[in-house]
Design an enzyme around this catalytic site. Structure first.
Site, PDB file in Angstrom:
ATOM      1  N   ARG A 194     -10.431 -11.380   1.702  1.00  0.00           N
ATOM      2  CA  ARG A 194     -11.376 -12.209   0.836  1.00  0.00           C
ATOM      3  C   ARG A 194     -10.523 -13.791   0.936  1.00  0.00           C
ATOM      4  O   ARG A 194     -11.241 -14.621   1.008  1.00  0.00           O
ATOM      5  CB  ARG A 194     -11.641 -12.006  -0.487  1.00  0.00           C
ATOM      6  CG  ARG A 194     -10.676 -11.992  -1.481  1.00  0.00           C
ATOM      7  CD  ARG A 194     -11.010 -11.057  -2.527  1.00  0.00           C
ATOM      8  NE  ARG A 194     -10.638  -9.732  -2.486  1.00  0.00           N
ATOM      9  CZ  ARG A 194     -11.113  -8.614  -3.031  1.00  0.00           C
ATOM     10  NH1 ARG A 194     -11.547  -9.023  -4.549  1.00  0.00           N
ATOM     11  NH2 ARG A 194     -11.087  -7.384  -2.773  1.00  0.00           N
TER      12      ARG A 194
ATOM     13  N   ASP B 105      -7.933  -3.030  10.406  1.00  0.00           N
ATOM     14  CA  ASP B 105      -8.549  -4.310   9.241  1.00  0.00           C
ATOM     15  C   ASP B 105      -8.975  -5.322  10.132  1.00  0.00           C
ATOM     16  O   ASP B 105      -9.434  -6.261   9.386  1.00  0.00           O
ATOM     17  CB  ASP B 105      -7.182  -4.490   8.310  1.00  0.00           C
ATOM     18  CG  ASP B 105      -7.807  -4.905   6.881  1.00  0.00           C
ATOM     19  OD1 ASP B 105      -8.842  -4.122   6.690  1.00  0.00           O
ATOM     20  OD2 ASP B 105      -7.035  -5.323   6.287  1.00  0.00           O
TER      21      ASP B 105
ATOM     22  N   LYS C  58       0.706  -1.197  -0.053  1.00  0.00           N
ATOM     23  CA  LYS C  58       0.194  -0.005   0.198  1.00  0.00           C
ATOM     24  C   LYS C  58       0.896   1.168  -0.179  1.00  0.00           C
ATOM     25  O   LYS C  58       1.994   1.275   0.329  1.00  0.00           O
ATOM     26  CB  LYS C  58      -1.106   0.012   1.293  1.00  0.00           C
ATOM     27  CG  LYS C  58      -1.973  -1.089   1.367  1.00  0.00           C
ATOM     28  CD  LYS C  58      -2.820  -0.876   2.760  1.00  0.00           C
ATOM     29  CE  LYS C  58      -3.744  -1.993   2.653  1.00  0.00           C
ATOM     30  NZ  LYS C  58      -4.919  -1.797   1.698  1.00  0.00           N
TER      31      LYS C  58
END
Length: 512
Positions: free
Chosen positions: A351, A288, A277
């Site tokens: 995910r 997160d 990032k």
């Protein structure tokens, strides 16, 4: 914290301040009218002068030598046709203002309109008051204006009207339990990543289990490997901190095979991995794990409220760092259900860990699943910080959840899950790919997750825009919000209520 209900007149209170509600129509009634009479018309003067107009969040502090409290805080609530959840903001606004001025004991007057939902009104006031006490300055050696709320009093009188004291007391206790649970989730999220590793997160869940009588276990990496959880292990490879698959179980109805599962993303720090990032705001990636924190906190609340239903909480927890063993773009991972995943972007890691978490929830007997994750920046673009994107493979389940959740202080908005999104996440080399680019990014992420629940009714909550805020409001400090603890709890309670109605209906049918 001492919380109690008082039937005494405002003039007899010994709290540090009395909080009274006013509305944008300028009419004084109930507690506001009674307090205004004691104050010689001071509240009416404040409204007439235009100092405040009764809009939501407006405040005016009045000093009152004739009252036991010595101070009266007038708080605007906007229109009179408010939802009960607005009382949480009313209370939070008062606590944020008064607490910063070293007031440790606060009495709250209820608006007359609350007489139609006394229990819920009390619950929301206490919940909001507790939420107002938290600041993001938890690591300061000398906090700036710390809030030290020690006592909450709810007035059972509003002018000539008297609220049912037992309903206020029961509601206040519910509000305490939910408020403390929400604050627990927020404090977990505020903890920096060096003090909140997957091991720390598992320890926090274990302590909650011991305190409230939940069943607990956490798989280590060797155990996860034996179960074929290659997705979460792939994410964890770049970090020296071992991953954990954390589980809390509540068995409120052993006679039922129904089992509601909450699965929360517990990424305790996300650098993005090899697909790293930008440095700007990367420090916020300690948040997160808000989905996982929400699951642990919700389970603590459910254990105390004791609904007659079965609930499991699953938190896949890891770090995502670019260590020398980190997964790379192009790698192929194999999830617990055997599906292969092509890693396109290592920053689409949430995910991946959820994939194994969803599979494990199914193995543990889940009959319905709701997951929560700070999953995509695309959701922030779509809904900002106002609402959580709600996506499901079962429209009836989704719509029912939305109906239940609207009675909390949390907001959710439905989004579609078209077959085209599932086609988009297919990989040329593997079953799935973990990233498909910018178009419909939140919805393709949900389509990816759908592959790991089969036909079970499932809802995905993308809390990227609601899990934490960048700015302080009148009623809440900046930082973690506690989403979606309240909605999780509401769904569990609604599940128990519906099960009871079904059993009662069956029993009546058998008798007839």
């Amino acid at each position: 914290m001492h919380i109690h209900v008082s039937s005494g007149a405002p003039a007899t209170l010994s709290a540090g301040a009395l909080v009274v509600p006013v509305f944008s129509d300028g009419r004084l009634d109930g507690a506001a009218e009674a307090a205004d009479a004691v104050l010689g018309g001071a509240i009416a003067d404040v409204l007439a002068s235009g100092e405040i107009a009764g809009k939501e969040g407006e405040i005016a502090l009045l000093h009152a030598a004739s009252l036991g409290t010595k101070r009266v805080l007038v708080v605007g609530m906007g229109k009179r046709d408010f939802e009960p959840a607005a009382l949480a903001r009313y209370a939070g606004t008062a606590v944020r203002y008064l607490g910063k001025r070293k007031i440790t004991s606060i009495a709250f007057a209820l608006p007359l309109e609350a007489r139609h939902h006394t229990h819920d009104a009390a619950a929301f006031i206490v919940e909001g008051a507790l939420a107002g006490t938290i600041d993001s300055t938890t690591y300061r050696t000398e906090p700036d204006k710390p809030i030290d709320l020690q006592e909450i009093t709810l007035l059972a009188t509003a002018g000539a009207h008297e609220f049912e004291k037992s309903a206020l007391e029961a509601g206040a206790e519910r509000g305490r339990i939910i408020g403390e649970g929400v604050n627990f989730a927020r404090l977990l999220a505020l903890t920096p990543a060096n003090d909140m590793t997957p091991t720390h997160m598992a320890k926090a869940a274990e302590e909650i289990a011991k305190k409230y009588g939940l069943k607990y276990h956490a798989l280590d990496e060797e155990q996860m490997a034996k179960k074929g959880m290659g997705a979460i292990l792939g994410v964890s490879r770049g970090s020296d901190e071992p991953a954990r698959m954390i589980v809390l179980e509540y068995h409120g109805d052993p006679s039922s095979k129904e089992k509601l599962a909450f699965v929360g993303k517990g990424l305790t720090f996300d650098s993005g991995g090899i697909s790293i990032k930008p440095a700007e705001n990367m420090h916020e990636m300690k948040y997160d794990m808000c989905g996982g924190a929400g699951v642990i906190a919700a389970m603590s609340v459910i254990a105390q409220l004791k609904p007659k239903t079965n609930v499991i909480g699953v938190v896949p927890s890891s770090e995502n760092l670019p260590g020398h063993r980190a997964m790379k773009p192009g790698d192929i991972l194999r999830a617990m259900n055997g599906k292969t995943i092509e890693v396109i972007n290592t920053d689409a890691e949430g995910r991946l860990i959820l994939a194994d978490g969803l599979c494990y929830a199914r193995e543990l007997g889940a009959t319905r699943i709701v997951d929560a994750a700070t999953l995509t920046g695309a959701m922030v673009v779509a809904l900002g910080h106002a609402a959580t994107g709600t996506i499901s493979n079962n429209d009836a389940f989704r719509d029912h959840f939305l109906d239940v959740a609207k009675h909390t202080t949390e907001k959710f908005w439905p989004l579609p899950l078209y077959d085209e999104f599932s086609a988009t996440v297919k990989s040329e080399i593997a079953d799935l790919r973990n990233s498909t680019g910018r178009p419909a990014g939140s919805l393709t992420a949900a389509a990816f997750l759908k592959a790991f629940v089969d036909e079970l009714p499932w809802i995905h909550l993308d809390i990227a825009g609601t899990a934490y805020t960048d700015a302080e409001t009148s009623y809440l400090a900046k930082g973690p919000t506690g989403y979606p603890v309240r909605a999780f709890v509401a769904l569990a309670e609604d599940t128990a209520k519906n099960a009871a109605h079904t059993k009662n209906g069956a029993a009546k049918a058998a008798v007839s």
